[in-house]
Enzyme design. Structure first.
Site, PDB file in Angstrom:
ATOM      1  N   GLU A  33       0.836  -1.193   0.000  1.00  0.00           N
ATOM      2  CA  GLU A  33       0.000   0.000   0.000  1.00  0.00           C
ATOM      3  C   GLU A  33       0.879   1.255   0.000  1.00  0.00           C
ATOM      4  O   GLU A  33       1.817   1.363   0.782  1.00  0.00           O
ATOM      5  CB  GLU A  33      -0.906  -0.014   1.236  1.00  0.00           C
ATOM      6  CG  GLU A  33      -1.611   1.276   1.565  1.00  0.00           C
ATOM      7  CD  GLU A  33      -2.481   1.799   0.439  1.00  0.00           C
ATOM      8  OE1 GLU A  33      -2.423   3.014   0.179  1.00  0.00           O
ATOM      9  OE2 GLU A  33      -3.203   0.987  -0.193  1.00  0.00           O
ATOM     10  N   GLN A  34       0.571   2.197  -0.900  1.00  0.00           N
ATOM     11  CA  GLN A  34       1.424   3.370  -1.034  1.00  0.00           C
ATOM     12  C   GLN A  34       1.297   4.349   0.132  1.00  0.00           C
ATOM     13  O   GLN A  34       2.244   5.084   0.439  1.00  0.00           O
ATOM     14  CB  GLN A  34       1.119   4.097  -2.336  1.00  0.00           C
ATOM     15  CG  GLN A  34      -0.238   4.739  -2.425  1.00  0.00           C
ATOM     16  CD  GLN A  34      -0.421   5.522  -3.706  1.00  0.00           C
ATOM     17  OE1 GLN A  34       0.538   5.748  -4.450  1.00  0.00           O
ATOM     18  NE2 GLN A  34      -1.651   5.924  -3.989  1.00  0.00           N
ATOM     19  N   ARG A 106     -16.014   3.920   5.054  1.00  0.00           N
ATOM     20  CA  ARG A 106     -14.919   3.160   4.446  1.00  0.00           C
ATOM     21  C   ARG A 106     -13.810   2.858   5.448  1.00  0.00           C
ATOM     22  O   ARG A 106     -13.229   1.775   5.431  1.00  0.00           O
ATOM     23  CB  ARG A 106     -14.346   3.926   3.252  1.00  0.00           C
ATOM     24  CG  ARG A 106     -15.223   3.897   2.015  1.00  0.00           C
ATOM     25  CD  ARG A 106     -14.616   4.717   0.894  1.00  0.00           C
ATOM     26  NE  ARG A 106     -15.416   4.651  -0.323  1.00  0.00           N
ATOM     27  CZ  ARG A 106     -15.241   3.770  -1.300  1.00  0.00           C
ATOM     28  NH1 ARG A 106     -14.270   2.888  -1.199  1.00  0.00           N
ATOM     29  NH2 ARG A 106     -16.002   3.783  -2.374  1.00  0.00           N
ATOM     30  N   TYR A 212     -27.332   8.311   2.364  1.00  0.00           N
ATOM     31  CA  TYR A 212     -27.754   7.094   3.052  1.00  0.00           C
ATOM     32  C   TYR A 212     -27.094   7.033   4.425  1.00  0.00           C
ATOM     33  O   TYR A 212     -26.047   7.645   4.666  1.00  0.00           O
ATOM     34  CB  TYR A 212     -27.398   5.845   2.235  1.00  0.00           C
ATOM     35  CG  TYR A 212     -25.964   5.754   1.782  1.00  0.00           C
ATOM     36  CD1 TYR A 212     -24.978   5.176   2.575  1.00  0.00           C
ATOM     37  CD2 TYR A 212     -25.594   6.240   0.527  1.00  0.00           C
ATOM     38  CE1 TYR A 212     -23.669   5.091   2.149  1.00  0.00           C
ATOM     39  CE2 TYR A 212     -24.282   6.156   0.085  1.00  0.00           C
ATOM     40  CZ  TYR A 212     -23.324   5.580   0.899  1.00  0.00           C
ATOM     41  OH  TYR A 212     -22.011   5.505   0.475  1.00  0.00           O
ATOM     42  N   ASP A 291     -11.725  -1.516  -9.479  1.00  0.00           N
ATOM     43  CA  ASP A 291     -11.682  -0.292 -10.266  1.00  0.00           C
ATOM     44  C   ASP A 291     -10.464  -0.222 -11.166  1.00  0.00           C
ATOM     45  O   ASP A 291     -10.491   0.464 -12.188  1.00  0.00           O
ATOM     46  CB  ASP A 291     -11.703   0.923  -9.343  1.00  0.00           C
ATOM     47  CG  ASP A 291     -13.099   1.271  -8.850  1.00  0.00           C
ATOM     48  OD1 ASP A 291     -14.074   0.767  -9.441  1.00  0.00           O
ATOM     49  OD2 ASP A 291     -13.225   2.042  -7.883  1.00  0.00           O
TER      50      ASP A 291
END
Length: 400
Positions: A33-34, A106, A212, A291
């Protein structure tokens, strides 16, 4: 393939889910992970049953994750100007699909997933700068001067994927003509909001607001989308902004919406990009998922969901096929058609949400309000079981 060494580039939802799914198949992986700490871009995500079924089921995360998500109770469409309820889709969602429809921050989801993966399997501050696939193994090089080797490299590094750019040799991101403002609002800041337990779209010509509930406290994530059709002139995907710009086209709309979007300041606006479908997601020892493979605009809320589906299917293929190339070819065959349909549906959904007043908007409203609207237009997304069935051309369709 229990001796297979897998390098996963990207510690987001897709990469972490893949690491867990691979572990269940006896396959070891390391996430690169960067960022110097695990953090997700964007405030929140809506997860539908086509994804949550794997968290509550085979990945056995139900107890941990249910504490930090909010099970939404309905999908509602409104006119943003006067708040008129155009359509309400409310039924026993969990009973129908066997898994919930939820909103979750998230960061909370990432905490649950990273703890399950184990921090010893995640290397931070590893910004990928190159992949050498010319020898008998793939060599990854990072900006800090370090390197790593693997038999298989998975690009799970999101819509702005470095792995995809390295494979293609160029950046193929395409601006959709729309940008968005984001924010998270506590319930006490929006006392006028009707149906706060629902996912809601507030529509008007050229723009919409989606919001939401998320998390145990029922905070609301909003996503305010505007289309102007002009080119995106900024260097990056995020541009500085202010509350005056955010409210320019919304200050006189329904009080509940104004109340919500005024409750927090927005210093940025986010360009909504997508990418054209690729003929292949693999080259040499490198494969794309999520993605990175099929970035889509968020108008169906399926970006994270399709990444989770990808992770499950790829792990299944790698765990059951000793031929690495055949496993990845089958993964792509199983996933290509469904993700392309969702990409297309997401793009066209913006046209539907942003229709000008007139006959077509009236037709849209009638279709949304029809008793079979969910079955005709949304069931194909939510009912899909990525590890049990193949997508067919008969599934799904656009609203109009």
């Amino acid at each position: 393939m229990k001796d297979l060494r897998v390098a996963i580039v990207g510690g987001g939802i897709g990469g972490l889910t893949l690491a867990l799914a691979l572990r269940q198949k006896g396959i070891d992986s390391t996430i690169y992970e960067q960022a110097d700490e695990l953090r997700e871009v964007g405030a929140a995500v809506a997860l539908s049953a086509n994804a949550t079924r794997f968290y509550t089921g085979r990945l056995e995360l139900g107890d941990a994750i249910s504490k930090v998500w909010y099970e939404v109770q309905a999908l509602i469409y409104r006119d943003a100007r006067d708040g008129e309820k155009i359509a309400e889709m409310r039924f026993d969602y969990k009973g129908r699909y066997g898994a919930p429809y939820v909103g979750i921050h998230r960061a909370d989801l990432q905490v649950v997933l990273s703890q399950a993966v184990g921090l010893d399997k995640i290397e931070l501050s590893k910004r990928l700068v190159g992949i050498d696939d010319s020898g008998n193994e793939a060599v990854l090089t990072f900006a800090d001067g370090s390197s790593a080797t693997a038999d298989l490299v998975i690009g799970a590094d999101g819509a702005r994927s470095t792995v995809r750019r390295l494979l293609l040799g160029y950046d193929d991101a395409y601006y959709s003509g729309a940008y968005a403002f984001r924010g998270v609002v506590t319930p006490d800041k929006m006392p006028s909001m009707p149906d706060p337990e629902a996912i809601q779209f507030w529509m008007m010509p050229g723009q919409h607001c989606l919001h939401y509930p998320i998390g145990a406290n029922g905070d609301h994530n909003f996503f305010l989308v505007e289309r102007n059709g002009l080119p995106w002139e900024e260097k990056g995907w995020i541009a500085p902004s202010n509350d005056e710009e955010k409210l320019a086209r919304w200050h006189d709309k329904h009080p509940a919406i104004v109340e919500m979007i005024s409750a927090v300041s927005c210093g940025e606006r986010w360009a909504l990009f997508h990418r054209p479908p690729l003929g292949r997601w693999s080259k040499g020892r490198v494969t794309l998922i999520g993605d990175a493979a099929h970035a889509l605009v968020p108008h169906h809320g399926q970006g994270a969901n399709t990444s989770i589906e990808d992770a499950i299917v790829l792990a299944d293929q790698l765990g059951s096929n000793t031929d690495l190339d055949a496993a990845r070819a089958e993964f792509e065959r199983l996933r290509r058609g469904r993700t392309r349909k969702i990409q297309f549906a997401s793009i066209t959904n913006a046209d539907v949400l942003h229709l000008p007043d007139g006959p077509r908007a009236d037709e849209r409203n009638a279709r949304l309000a029809a008793p079979d609207a969910w079955d005709r237009h949304l069931d194909w997304i939510h009912s899909f079981k990525a590890d049990e069935e193949e997508p067919t051309d008969a599934q799904g369709g656009t609203w109009l």
